[in-house]
Design a protein around this motif. Structure first.
Motif, PDB file in Angstrom:
ATOM      1  N   ILE A 137     -89.417 -10.216 -21.939  1.00 27.74           N
ATOM      2  CA  ILE A 137     -88.999 -11.286 -22.836  1.00 27.74           C
ATOM      3  C   ILE A 137     -87.582 -11.680 -22.467  1.00 27.74           C
ATOM      4  N   GLN A 138     -87.430 -12.947 -22.117  1.00 21.09           N
ATOM      5  CA  GLN A 138     -86.135 -13.442 -21.664  1.00 21.09           C
ATOM      6  C   GLN A 138     -85.290 -13.903 -22.846  1.00 21.09           C
ATOM      7  N   CYS A 139     -84.031 -14.124 -22.562  1.00 20.77           N
ATOM      8  CA  CYS A 139     -83.092 -14.674 -23.553  1.00 20.77           C
ATOM      9  C   CYS A 139     -83.068 -13.885 -24.851  1.00 20.77           C
ATOM     10  N   VAL A 140     -83.041 -12.562 -24.751  1.00 18.99           N
ATOM     11  CA  VAL A 140     -82.902 -11.775 -25.977  1.00 18.99           C
ATOM     12  C   VAL A 140     -81.423 -11.764 -26.333  1.00 18.99           C
ATOM     13  N   GLY A 141     -81.095 -12.536 -27.313  1.00 25.17           N
ATOM     14  CA  GLY A 141     -79.692 -12.714 -27.685  1.00 25.17           C
ATOM     15  C   GLY A 141     -79.100 -13.971 -27.078  1.00 25.17           C
ATOM     16  N   SER A 142     -79.425 -14.222 -25.793  1.00 28.37           N
ATOM     17  CA  SER A 142     -78.832 -15.371 -25.114  1.00 28.37           C
ATOM     18  C   SER A 142     -79.343 -16.680 -25.700  1.00 28.37           C
ATOM     19  N   ARG A 143     -78.587 -17.738 -25.504  1.00 31.04           N
ATOM     20  CA  ARG A 143     -78.939 -19.094 -25.890  1.00 31.04           C
ATOM     21  C   ARG A 143     -79.368 -19.144 -27.355  1.00 31.04           C
ATOM     22  N   CYS A 144     -78.598 -18.471 -28.199  1.00 31.58           N
ATOM     23  CA  CYS A 144     -78.995 -18.334 -29.585  1.00 31.58           C
ATOM     24  C   CYS A 144     -77.735 -18.416 -30.434  1.00 31.58           C
ATOM     25  N   ILE A 145     -77.601 -19.529 -31.150  1.00 27.77           N
ATOM     26  CA  ILE A 145     -76.357 -19.742 -31.892  1.00 27.77           C
ATOM     27  C   ILE A 145     -76.163 -18.722 -32.993  1.00 27.77           C
ATOM     28  N   HIS A 146     -77.241 -18.442 -33.721  1.00 34.24           N
ATOM     29  CA  HIS A 146     -77.003 -17.571 -34.860  1.00 34.24           C
ATOM     30  C   HIS A 146     -76.792 -16.122 -34.468  1.00 34.24           C
ATOM     31  N   ARG A 147     -76.952 -15.814 -33.186  1.00 31.61           N
ATOM     32  CA  ARG A 147     -76.546 -14.472 -32.741  1.00 31.61           C
ATOM     33  C   ARG A 147     -75.182 -14.562 -32.077  1.00 31.61           C
ATOM     34  N   ASP A 148     -74.568 -15.752 -32.157  1.00 26.53           N
ATOM     35  CA  ASP A 148     -73.240 -15.960 -31.618  1.00 26.53           C
ATOM     36  C   ASP A 148     -73.194 -15.808 -30.098  1.00 26.53           C
ATOM     37  N   ILE A 149     -74.341 -16.029 -29.454  1.00 31.83           N
ATOM     38  CA  ILE A 149     -74.354 -16.001 -27.989  1.00 31.83           C
ATOM     39  C   ILE A 149     -74.980 -17.321 -27.559  1.00 31.83           C
ATOM     40  N   PRO A 150     -74.254 -18.414 -27.717  1.00 36.88           N
ATOM     41  CA  PRO A 150     -74.871 -19.710 -27.451  1.00 36.88           C
ATOM     42  C   PRO A 150     -75.118 -19.967 -25.970  1.00 36.88           C
ATOM     43  N   TYR A 151     -74.553 -19.122 -25.125  1.00 33.61           N
ATOM     44  CA  TYR A 151     -74.618 -19.407 -23.696  1.00 33.61           C
ATOM     45  C   TYR A 151     -75.806 -18.722 -23.013  1.00 33.61           C
ATOM     46  N   CYS A 152     -76.038 -19.140 -21.779  1.00 31.64           N
ATOM     47  CA  CYS A 152     -77.065 -18.537 -20.919  1.00 31.64           C
ATOM     48  C   CYS A 152     -76.439 -17.349 -20.199  1.00 31.64           C
ATOM     49  N   SER A 153     -77.164 -16.252 -20.118  1.00 36.85           N
ATOM     50  CA  SER A 153     -76.587 -15.059 -19.487  1.00 36.85           C
ATOM     51  C   SER A 153     -76.730 -15.059 -17.962  1.00 36.85           C
ATOM     52  N   ARG A 154     -77.359 -16.066 -17.432  1.00 38.15           N
ATOM     53  CA  ARG A 154     -77.308 -16.384 -16.014  1.00 38.15           C
ATOM     54  C   ARG A 154     -78.051 -15.466 -15.057  1.00 38.15           C
ATOM     55  N   ILE A 155     -78.037 -14.177 -15.322  1.00 34.06           N
ATOM     56  CA  ILE A 155     -78.613 -13.270 -14.321  1.00 34.06           C
ATOM     57  C   ILE A 155     -80.048 -12.857 -14.650  1.00 34.06           C
ATOM     58  N   CYS A 156     -80.449 -13.071 -15.934  1.00 35.26           N
ATOM     59  CA  CYS A 156     -81.652 -12.364 -16.406  1.00 35.26           C
ATOM     60  C   CYS A 156     -82.939 -12.891 -15.796  1.00 35.26           C
ATOM     61  N   CYS A 157     -83.023 -14.196 -15.503  1.00 34.52           N
ATOM     62  CA  CYS A 157     -84.260 -14.721 -14.918  1.00 34.52           C
ATOM     63  C   CYS A 157     -84.531 -14.035 -13.585  1.00 34.52           C
ATOM     64  N   MET A 158     -83.518 -14.042 -12.725  1.00 34.08           N
ATOM     65  CA  MET A 158     -83.714 -13.451 -11.414  1.00 34.08           C
ATOM     66  C   MET A 158     -83.900 -11.949 -11.511  1.00 34.08           C
ATOM     67  N   ASN A 159     -83.159 -11.342 -12.451  1.00 34.22           N
ATOM     68  CA  ASN A 159     -83.249  -9.905 -12.606  1.00 34.22           C
ATOM     69  C   ASN A 159     -84.651  -9.490 -13.044  1.00 34.22           C
ATOM     70  N   ALA A 160     -85.227 -10.258 -13.985  1.00 39.18           N
ATOM     71  CA  ALA A 160     -86.575  -9.945 -14.442  1.00 39.18           C
ATOM     72  C   ALA A 160     -87.567 -10.094 -13.292  1.00 39.18           C
ATOM     73  N   MET A 161     -87.369 -11.138 -12.494  1.00 34.28           N
ATOM     74  CA  MET A 161     -88.281 -11.336 -11.350  1.00 34.28           C
ATOM     75  C   MET A 161     -88.160 -10.195 -10.362  1.00 34.28           C
ATOM     76  N   LYS A 162     -86.917  -9.787 -10.112  1.00 36.91           N
ATOM     77  CA  LYS A 162     -86.707  -8.690  -9.168  1.00 36.91           C
ATOM     78  C   LYS A 162     -87.398  -7.427  -9.670  1.00 36.91           C
ATOM     79  N   SER A 163     -87.216  -7.137 -10.984  1.00 33.67           N
ATOM     80  CA  SER A 163     -87.863  -5.949 -11.542  1.00 33.67           C
ATOM     81  C   SER A 163     -89.375  -6.094 -11.471  1.00 33.67           C
TER      82      SER A 163
END
Lengths: 958, 380, 173
Positions: A187-213
Motif C-alpha cells: 500500500i503506497q502513500c501511507v502518510g504521504s500526500r495526506c493533509i490531515h496527517r500533516d504530510i502533504p508532500y510526496c515521499s518520492r522514493i516509495c514507488c520505486m522502492n516498492a517495485m524493487k522489493s
C-alpha cells in the motif's frame, strides 16, 4: 562508509550532537557533544568478544527490532567506525549489580565504563547538513492496523527481512504462522500526500522502492501474487520507467490504482482483507491477501527543529530545512555558510541525494582554502625487493568471520609448504591498525618481497594493505589478496571442510600469481587548471560560476547567440513564480563579474588529449576569428536536451492551428493580461501530457518536468478565469513543494483526467480543434468537452545533433534512452567513463531547473576534486605493447573505445603504441591481439594462467 | 627431457663450421637483428648451460628449411631445432603462442580419448563421402580455422569442400573421419612430443579401422606429418599419403579433363612443408598450367628459394612475420598476378592477416586463393 | 600389469564419495566480483566448487584462457561480467560476448558439452543471481560428470608419455 572512515582529511565524530554554531562563514566555532561510547575507538578491533558475554538482550534498532542486540554491540557488520558501542541505559554496569563481564572479556582493555560525555570545539569554514529523514510511524494510520495485525509490516521492516543478511536470512515468512505468503500487497502513500496527517508532500522514493522489493520477492517466490495499490505511479528518474515496465511485465506485479481505506484481519488464518476502490474500474473490492507492506512516508529527522535553532536556519512548516531559493539555490540554507543536502530538505532518492551532497562539497570548499592544496611530501624508505622470491602469507581470522568456518591454523601451516613461501602467520584482524604495523615489521624482518594477505575482498581492503606496504618501501603491486571471507567462509558456512579446502586453493593460487607479479609505478602527470564548459544554459552557467568561485579559469562555449538556454524563455519558474529571465540574469551577472570567458555562436572543431591535458579547438560562427586552441584540465558537457518534435497530426499538431506546444504557451504568457489566442478569447485550455514521453517498454522515459510545468501554467490560467483540463497518465509531481502546487491547482478547479495509452482521448474538429472526447471508465461513457486551445506537454529528448558532435571527439557512451551515459547511475551520475570528462543537466537525462542546478554544483565539486592538485597520479594498470611481437595490424586500435592506442612508425614498421593517460586498463585489446603483443600490467597473461595452473594442476615445487 | 648428445649428433649439428651462411639465407634473420640460426646452434651445443637456448628466438625459427638448403656441412637444422625445443620442454618455453594459445589448446583437447568431435558441419549436402572407399580425405584443422579466422576473410572450409568436389569429380567418394584429430604437426615442431604421440596414435588407430589405402591431404603439414613423421615415430604404415597437388597432377595427366577458367595471371607460393620439406614443386604448377586461361608466373623467389609465409606452429608471430609477409606479398604484386595461389591453408591465413592491414591491403591488387579453390572453380 | 593399474584407478574412483566439480570463474572487477562479495556479505550459500579469478573486465577474458582451463581439467568455466549497459568500460562486455560466440563454436566442435562453459552478465546488485548461477552450474556439471580432460591428465602425464615413447622403436627411413 569505508572511504569516509579511512580518508585522511575526514574526522568522524559519531554518536555526537552539534550544540552551538557561532561566528561567521569561513570561521564558524562549533561545539559538539560527544556522547560516551565507553569503548576506545582507536583500539577496538570489533572482535565481538565483549558482546558474547553481555547478558543483556535488547531489540536491534538496525533490524527494526526484528532481531536482538546486546548492551555493548556493533549495529551491523560493516558499521563505520567498526568499534563497538555501549548503551549506558541498557547496561547493568558495575553498580549496583556488578557485571563488568565485557571488561574482562576484552583482551585489549579498551572498555572504560567511566568514560564521560565530552564537549569538543571545532573551528570550521562551512557546515553541511545531511541529517537525513525518519520514517513515518504507520500506527498513526490506524486504519491499516500496523502493530495490531502481525502480518502488516512497513517497508523498512520488509527491507531488513528481504536482506539475506537480515534477521530472517532473506526468507519472507508471515509473522503469524511462519508460512511463505502467496499474496503480498503493497500500500503506497501511507502518510504521504495526506493533509490531515500533516504530510502533504510526496515521499518520492516509495514507488520505486516498492517495485524493487516486489522484484526481489518475485525472485524468491516465482508464483506469489504481488499487488501495489497506488494513487499515482511516480517513476520519474532516469531508468525508472523501464524499471516500472519490468515490474509490470516481467515480474507480473499487479498495479491497482486506488488507496485502500481499511484493512481487516481474519483472525483464524491471519489473512488480511483490504477494502478498496479500484479507481480504474470504479468497483469497490474486498481483497483477501496474506501479507501487507505499508510504504510509509518519509518525515523530517527527529530533532530537526532543535538543530535548526542551533544552526540558526529556517525550516518549512513540516520541519525540513528550507533552501534560500528552492529553484535557484537548492543547496543553500537561509544562513550563509551552512548548506543543505539530501533528505534534510525533503525526501529524495539515493541518486539525487548523492548529487546534492557532491554539490554542497563545492559550496563548502569556497569558504576554505583556494583550490591549490599544499603538496604533501613524504619520505618513503628504500627497500630492496629485488632478488629471489621471498613470499610471506598472512591469514586473517577476521574475528570469527573466517576462523569460525575455515581452519586458519591449517591454512597457515599449509602456506609454508608452498614454494617460495618463507613466512606465514595468522592474524586476528589483518586490517586493524596495530596489525598493520605488525605486518610491516614482519615484512622487513623476513625480507619479504611478495606479500599475500588471505582475508576479505580486495575491492575494499587492497588499498589499505597496499598503502601500508608502500610506506615501508615495498612496491604495492607486489601484494596480492586471497578472498577467503566473502568468497569462502561466508558462503560455505555449513561446510567447513570444503571451505578450508577451497581457502587452501585460493592461497595457492594467490602465491602462484604473486610469483609472477611485477613492481609498477604510478605515473605523475602535470595537469592544467582551466575548465571548459560546453553549453551555456542554466547548468553550464551554474557550473562555470561554482568553479570560478574556486579560482579556476573557466571557458563557456555556446552554439547559440545568447547564453541562458531554455530557462531564459520560461515565463515563470515553480515554485517561486520568478521569471526564468531574472534567474538567468542573476547568474549572468556573476559570470561577467568573475571573468569567465564566453564563446557564443561557437562550435567545437576538435578535442584531443586526455585528463588534465585536453586541447580544444573552437569553430567560431561566420565572420568571427578563430580563437587559439584552449588548454583545459577538464571538460564539462552541459549541452542540454531538445524537445520532442511531434509528428504532423500527432494530437492535431500542425493540423489544427489551436494545438500548440508547452514552450509556445510559455512564450504566450507574459504579454497577455487577458486570455486571447489569435485575437479570440480563450475559455477552455486542455493539456495533453506525456507527448513523446513514457513510450512502449519504458522508452522514452518520463520527462520529469512536464507535470509540474503544466500545473504551473494551469494555475496561472485559472487565475485569469480560464477552464483547464489536464489529460495525464499519472501526475508525477515529486518535489515536496510541487505537491502543494498540485493541490492548489485542484482547489482552483483544474480538472485532471487520467488516460492509458490504450484508451487515448480523441480530438474532434475539422479546421480547428473543437472538442476532446474521452472515455470515463467509471461512468463507462464517452464524454466530450469543448476546447479552445490544446497544449502539448512535450517530452525531453537527447539533443541528438550536439551529442553526435561531441561524440566525434570524445567517446562518451549513450544510454538506451539516447542520453549520455553516466559512470554509475547512483554513485557517479556526473562522471563519464572518460576521466576528466563530466556531464550535468539534461544532457544526462530529463531534469527540472532545481535538479539541474544541484547537479551543476555536483559536477563542479568533482572537477574541483580532480584539479585541486598540480599533478595527478595515473593508475599503472594499463596495457602495454611488446613491440617486437607487434605486427601493427591495428586490431587493438579499432577495438579501443577510449582511443588510447594508435599506430606509430618504429624503424620503418608500424607498431601499436598505448597512451597510458587514456588507457583505462580493461584489457580487451589484449584478448583481440593476434600475436599476444599487447598485455595488461598486473593482469598479464602469465599472471592469469599461473592461477589456473595453481588451481587445476598440482602445485609445482619451487 | 634430457639433452641427448647422440640425437643431436644425428642432425650433424656438431659439424657446423660457423660460416653463417644459414643466417644469410634465413628469412627471420633478414628482419630480426638478434636472430641467427648459427648462434642458436652453437649456443646450444657448446654451452650446455640451458639459459643459452632459452631465449624466445628459439621459438621464432620457422623450420622453413631454407638453412638446410644452403648449409655447406649438411646440417639438418630443422631437426636440430625440433630436438632442442623438445629438450627445452613447453613448460620452459619463452615463446609466445599466437591467438592466446587457442590452437594449442584445441589440439590438446583433441587428445581426450572419449570426446567425439562435431567437426563436419561445414560440409554441405552436394558433396559425396562414403564409409568404404579406399581413399580417405584427411581434412586437418580446417573446421577450427573457419571459426577462428572468419574475421580476416578466410573461409577455411572452402578448401575442404573444393577438395571433396575435386575428388568426386574424379569419381572418388572419400572417407572422412568424423573424429579426425589434429595431425600433431605443430606439437611436433614445437617440441611437445607427448601431444604429438597421443594425437598420432589416435589418428593411426582410426585410419587402420577405416581400412583405407590412400590418404589425400589438402594441407602440406598434415601431408608431411602423416607421410614422414608417423612412420618415423610409430613404425611403417599400411597407407600411402598424397598431397592433393600430387594427386591432381597425376590424374590430370592420366584423364586429361577439361579445366577452364577466365583468363587470369596467377603466381604460386611454395609452402615450406610441400616444397623444401617434401620436394613437391612441380605438381602444383603442372596442375595450374593444365587449367586453360591460367597464366602462371613466378615470383622473385620460387622453388627451393621460395620464402615462407612468416609464422609456423602458431608461435612468435611478430613484427618480423609481418615484414616477411609484406616482402613476399610485394614479390607477388611485382608479378602482376591476379591471384596468389598457395597450397596451404596456413599460408592463406597468414597472408590474409597481413592484407587485413589497411595500408598493405590497399596496395595489393590480388586475391589469395588455395590451389583447390582455383581447381574447384575450373571444373566443368 | 596394465590391468592392475586400471583396477586400482577404478577403485579409487569408487571410493571417492562424490564427484566434486572444479569450476573456474572469471569475474570482472566492477560487477560480478562485487556481486560475489555481496553474496558473501549477505551470507548466500553456494557450493564450494568455484574459484574466482578477478579480471578488470570481461573483455580481458581471452577464449584462450577458457580453453586452457579446460585443458588443465577444469570441469566447467564461468565467465561473468557486467550487463552491456553497465560495463565499466562500456564496450568490454559487448566484445566479450563476441569472443564468447567463437569460443562456444569451438567447444561444440571439440565435442565438449556446451554446459561446461557459461557466460553470464551479473551486476553488482544481482548477487542472488551470482549464487543462483553457481548453484545451477555446479548441479549441471555434477550431472555431466567429470571433464573428459580430467585433472589435467593431458597436460602433464610424464609417466604415461615416456611409456609410449619406449614402446615405439624408431624406424629408420
Amino acid at each position: 562508509m569505508m572511504d569516509v572512515g579511512r580518508h585522511p582529511n575526514i574526522k568522524l565524530l559519531t554518536y555526537s550532537e552539534v550544540i552551538s554554531v557561532k561566528g561567521k562563514p569561513g570561521k564558524f566555532k562549533v561545539k559538539v557533544l560527544r556522547k560516551a561510547r565507553f569503548v576506545d575507538e582507536s583500539e577496538c578491533t570489533a572482535c565481538g568478544e565483549c558482546a558474547k558475554v553481555c547478558p543483556i538482550l535488547e531489540p536491534n534498532e538496525f533490524d527494526e527490532g526484528l532481531a536482538l542486540r546486546r548492551a555493548i554491540f556493533s549495529p551491523f557488520a560493516q558499521a563505520v567506525p567498526s568499534a563497538y558501542v555501549r548503551y549506558a541505559d541498557d547496561c547493568l554496569g558495575t553498580n549496583p549489580i556488578a557485571c563488568g563481564k565485557c571488561m574482562d572479556a576484552c583482551l585489549k582493555n579498551c572498555i572504560d565504563l567511566d568514560m564521560l560525555d565530552e564537549i569538543v570545539e571545532l573551528e570550521v569554514g562551512a557546515v553541511i547538513c545531511a541529517t537525513g529523514i525518519d520514517y513515518y510511524d504507520p500506527r498513526e494510520a490506524s486504519e491499516y492496523g500496523y502493530t495490531r495485525f502481525q502480518n502488516v509490516v512497513n517497508s523498512i521492516e520488509l527491507e531488513r527481512v528481504l536482506s539475506p543478511g537480515g534477521p530472517s536470512a532473506g526468507k519472507l515468512l508471515r509473522f503469524t504462522d511462519q508460512k511463505e505468503p502467496q499474496r503480498i500487497s503493497f500500500i503506497q502513500c501511507v502518510g504521504s500526500r495526506c493533509i490531515h496527517r500533516d504530510i502533504p508532500y510526496c515521499s518520492r522514493i516509495c514507488c520505486m522502492n516498492a517495485m524493487k522489493s516486489a522484484l526481489l520477492i518475485r525472485e524468491i517466490n516465482p508464483t506469489a501474487q504481488i499487488d501495489i495499490f497506488y494513487i499515482d505511479v511516480r517513476a520519474f528518474g532516469k531508468g525508472f520507467e523501464q524499471f516500472y515496465h519490468r515490474a509490470m511485465h516481467e515480474a507480473k506485479v499487479n498495479f491497482v490504482k486506488g488507496k485502500p481505506s481499511r484493512i481487516e484481519e481474519d483472525p483464524e488464518s491471519g489473512d488480511l482483507i483490504i477494502l478498496t476502490e479500484n479507481v480504474e474500474t470504479g468497483k469497490s473490492d474486498r481483497i483477501r491477501t496474506e501479507m501487507v507492506i505499508l510504504s510509509e512516508a518519509l518525515v523530517p529527522a527527529a530533532g530537526s527543529h532543535d538543530l535548526a535553532k542551533v544552526l540558526g536556519i529556517e525550516t518549512d512548516n513540516r520541519g525540513f530545512f528550507s533552501p534560500s531559493d528552492p529553484c535557484g539555490e537548492p543547496l543553500s540554507s537561509t544562513r550563509e555558510g551552512i548548506f543543505l543536502c539530501g533528505c534534510s530538505t525533503g525526501p529524495k532518492d539515493i541518486t539525487d541525494s548523492i548529487t546534492e551532497a557532491s554539490g554542497t562539497a563545492i559550496r563548502a570548499a569556497q569558504y576554505l582554502t583556494p583550490y591549490k592544496l599544499p603538496e604533501l611530501k613524504e619520505e618513503i624508505p628504500y627497500y630492496d625487493y629485488s632478488g629471489p622470491l621471498r613470499i610471506g602469507v598472512f591469514v586473517c581470522h577476521c574475528g570469527s568471520n573466517i576462523a569460525g568456518v575455515v581452519d586458519v591454523q591449517e591454512l597457515k601451516e599449509y602456506a609454508t609448504e608452498l614454494g617460495d613461501v618463507v613466512y606465514s602467520d595468522d592474524l586476528l584482524f589483518a586490517c586493524s591498525e596495530s596489525t598493520q604495523r605488525n605486518i610491516q615489521e614482519k615484512v622487513l624482518e623476513n625480507k619479504l618481497n611478495r606479500v599475500i594477505i588471505a582475508a576479505c575482498t580486495p575491492r575494499t581492503h587492497e588499498p589499505i594493505f597496499r598503502e601500508s606496504l608502500r610506506k615501508i618501501g615495498l612496491n604495492p603491486y607486489l601484494f596480492e589478496m586471497a578472498n577467503i571471507r566473502d568468497h569462502c567462509s561466508w558462503v560455505h558456512q555449513n561446510d567447513p571442510t570444503a571451505a578450508t579446502h577451497k581457502a587452501k586453493d585460493l592461497i595457492r593460487m594467490a602465491v602462484a600469481r604473486a610469483r609472477q607479479l611485477e613492481p609498477l609505478e604510478p605515473k605523475e602527470m602535470e595537469i592544467g587548471h582551466n575548465v571548459l564548459v560546453i553549453g551555456g544554459g542554466i547548468s553550464g552557467l551554474e557550473t562555470a560560476i561554482q568553479l570560478a568561485r574556486r579560482d579556476y579559469g573557466v571557458f563557456i562555449v555556446e552554439k547559440e547567440e545568447h547564453l541562458g538556454g531554455v530557462t531564459k524563455q520560461l515565463h515563470s519558474l515553480y515554485p517561486s513564480a520568478k521569471p526564468g529571465e531574472s534567474l538567468i540574469q542573476e547568474k549572468l551577472k556573476e559570470v561577467y563579474e568573475r571573468d569567465i570567458k564566453i564563446f557564443t555562436q561557437t562550435d567545437i572543431a576538435d578535442i584531443s588529449g586526455y585528463v588534465g591535458n585536453f586541447k580544444v579547438t573552437l569553430k567560431p560562427g561566420d565572420g568571427q576569428i578563430a580563437p587559439p586552441p584552449l588548454e583545459v584540465g577538464a571538460i564539462v558537457l552541459a549541452t542540454g536536451f531538445q524537445l520532442y518534435q511531434p509528428e504532423e497530426g500527432e494530437y492535431g499538431f500542425l493540423k489544427f492551428p489551436n494545438v500548440i506546444t508547452n514552450m509556445e504557451m510559455e512564450k504566450w504568457f507574459p504579454a497577455k493580461e487577458k486570455p486571447l489566442f489569435e485575437g479570440k478569447p480563450v475559455k477552455h485550455v486542455a493539456y495533453m501530457q506525456c507527448v513523446g514521453s513514457r513510450g512502449e517498454g519504458g522508452l522514452p522515459e518520463c520527462s520529469r518536468y512536464c507535470c509540474q510545468a503544466a500545473i504551473k501554467q494551469a494555475i496561472d490560467l485559472r487565475k485569469m478565469g480560464v477552464r483547464v483540463t489536464i489529460f495525464n497518465r499519472d501526475i508525477r509531481v515529486y518535489h515536496h513543494e510541487a505537491e502543494t502546487m498540485y493541490r492548489e491547482a485542484r482547489e482552483r478547479g483544474v480538472t485532471f483526467i487520467r488516460f492509458t495509452p490504450e484508451n487515448e482521448p480523441k480530438l474532434i474538429g475539422d479546421e480547428r480543434l473543437k472538442a476532446i472526447q474521452f472515455n470515463d471508465p467509471t461512468l463507462k461513457t464517452d464524454i466530450e468537452i469543448p476546447v479552445d486551445l490544446l497544449v502539448l506537454s512535450l517530452g525531453m529528448r537527447p539533443a541528438a545533433k550536439s551529442v553526435e558532435g561531441i561524440q566525434k571527439f570524445i567517446k562518451v557512451p549513450l544510454g538506451m534512452d539516447g542520453f549520455l551515459l553516466e559512470k554509475h547511475p547512483k554513485f557517479g551520475s556526473v562522471e563519464t567513463n572518460i576521466q576528466g570528462v563530466f556531464i550535468c543537466g539534461c544532457v544526462q537525462g530529463p531534469k527540472d531547473i532545481a535538479d539541474s542546478i544541484a547537479q551543476s554544483n555536483a559536477v563542479a565539486a568533482k572537477v574541483d576534486a580532480l584539479l585541486s592538485r598540480s599533478t595527478i597520479w595515473m593508475e599503472p594498470i594499463t596495457s602495454f605493447v611488446q613491440e617486437e611481437l607487434c605486427r601493427g595490424c591495428g586490431t587493438c586500435v579499432d577495438i579501443c573505445e577510449y582511443g588510447a592506442i594508435r599506430l606509430k612508425d618504429s624503424n620503418g614498421v608500424q607498431v601499436a603504441e598505448v597512451n597510458e593517460a587514456l588507457c583505462e586498463g580493461c584489457g580487451t585489446c589484449s584478448t583481440y591481439c593476434p600475436t599476444g603483443a599487447i598485455d595488461i600490467h598486473h593482469f598479464r597473461d602469465k599472471q592469469i594462467e599461473s592461477m589456473l595452473e595453481a588451481f587445476l594442476l598440482t602445485e609445482r615445487s619451487a | 627431457m634430457q639433452y641427448d648428445v647422440k640425437l643431436i649428433q644425428e642432425t650433424n649439428a656438431y659439424s657446423c663450421i660457423e660460416c653463417g651462411k644459414c643466417t644469410g639465407a634465413c628469412p627471420v634473420a633478414r628482419y630480426s637483428s638478434t636472430f641467427s640460426p648459427r648462434q642458436i646452434l652453437t649456443g646450444s651445443i657448446h654451452n650446455s648451460h640451458p639459459e643459452a637456448f632459452r631465449k624466445a628466438d628459439l621459438w621464432s625459427c620457422l623450420t622453413c628449411k631454407r638453412c638446410d638448403e644452403v648449409c655447406p656441412s649438411d646440417i639438418k637444422y630443422i631437426d636440430f631445432i625440433h630436438l632442442i625445443r623438445q629438450f627445452q620442454g613447453i613448460e620452459n618455453r619463452e615463446g609466445t603462442c599466437s591467438h592466446g594459445g587457442i590452437l594449442e589448446s584445441i589440439s590438446k583437447i583433441m587428445m581426450a580419448p572419449n570426446l567425439k568431435q562435431q567437426r563436419l558441419d561445414g560440409l554441405n549436402g552436394n558433396l559425396q563421402i562414403s564409409q568404404n572407399s579406399e581413399y580417405m580425405y584427411f581434412m586437418g584443422c580446417l573446421p577450427y580455422f573457419e571459426v577462428l579466422f572468419e574475421d580476416i576473410n578466410v573461409e577455411a572450409m572452402k578448401i575442404a569442400r573444393n577438395t571433396i568436389k575435386i575428388l568426386n569429380y574424379f569419381d572418388i567418394k572419400p572417407q572422412v573421419l568424423s573424429d579426425e584429430k589434429c595431425c600433431g604437426h605443430d606439437s611436433y615442431w614445437n617440441g611437445d612430443i607427448q601431444t604429438f604421440h597421443k594425437l598420432g596414435l589416435a589418428n593411426i588407430d582410426q585410419i587402420k579401422k577405416a581400412k583405407v589405402k590412400k590418404i589425400i591431404t589438402s594441407c602440406p603439414e598434415c601431408y608431411r606429418t602423416l607421410k614422414v613423421d608417423y612412420p618415423k615415430n610409430f613404425g611403417r604404415q599400411e597407407f600411402e599419403v598424397f598431397h592433393i597437388s600430387e594427386f591432381l597432377s597425376e590424374i590430370i595427366a592420366d584423364k586429361k579433363p577439361v579445366l577452364k577458367s577466365e583468363s587470369q595471371k596467377v603466381t604460386f607460393q611454395d609452402p615450406c612443408r610441400l616444397g623444401r620439406h617434401m620436394n613437391i614443386y612441380e605438381q602444383p604448377r603442372e596442375t595450374l598450367r593444365s587449367i586453360s586461361g591460367v597464366d602462371l608466373v613466378e615470383m622473385g623467389h620460387h622453388h627451393k628459394r621460395s620464402i615462407c609465409c612468416g609464422v609456423s606452429g602458431w608461435m612468435n608471430c611478430s613484427q618480423v612475420s609481418k615484414q616477411i609477409q609484406a616482402n613476399r606479398l610485394g614479390e607477388a604484386k611485382a608479378t602482376g598476378a591476379d591471384i596468389l595461389v598457395t597450397a596451404c591453408v596456413k599460408c592463406q591465413i597468414h597472408f590474409n592477416c597481413a592484407l587485413n592491414d589497411q595500408n598493405l591491403g590497399k596496395e595489393m591488387p590480388f586475391q589469395v586463393k588455395d590451389l583447390t579453390e582455383v581447381v574447384g572453380e575450373s571444373l566443368t | 600389469m596394465e590391468k592392475k593399474v586400471k583396477e586400482t584407478t577404478k577403485q579409487k574412483t569408487k571410493s571417492k564419495p562424490q564427484f566434486e566439480p572444479r569450476i573456474v570463474v572469471f569475474a570482472c572487477n566492477w560487477c560480478s566480483y562485487p556481486a560475489a562479495d555481496a553474496a558473501g556479505i549477505n551470507r548466500l550459500q553456494y557450493p564450494a566448487n568455484v574459484r574466482i579469478i578477478r579480471v578488470m573486465c570481461m573483455g580481458r577474458v581471452d577464449p584462450g584462457f577458457v580453453l586452457k582451463a579446460l585443458v588443465m581439467g577444469a570441469d566447467g568455466v564461468l565467465v561473468s561480467g557486467c550487463h552491456f549497459e553497465d560495463c565499466h568500460y562500456s564496450f568490454g562486455a559487448r566484445k566479450a560476448a563476441e569472443q564468447y560466440k567463437k569460443l562456444e563454436k569451438i567447444v561444440h566442435m571439440l565435442g565438449l558439452e556446451k554446459e561446461r562453459i557459461r557466460q553470464e552478465f551479473i551486476s553488482a546488485a544481482e548477487f542472488p543471481k551470482f549464487a543462483k548461477v553457481v548453484r545451477e552450474m555446479v548441479e549441471q556439471i555434477k550431472k555431466l560428470g567429470p571433464s573428459p580432460l580430467e585433472r589435467g591428465a593431458l597436460y602433464k602425464d610424464q609417466k604415461l608419455e615416456s611409456e609410449i615413447i619406449e614402446e615405439v622403436a624408431p624406424v629408420t627411413p
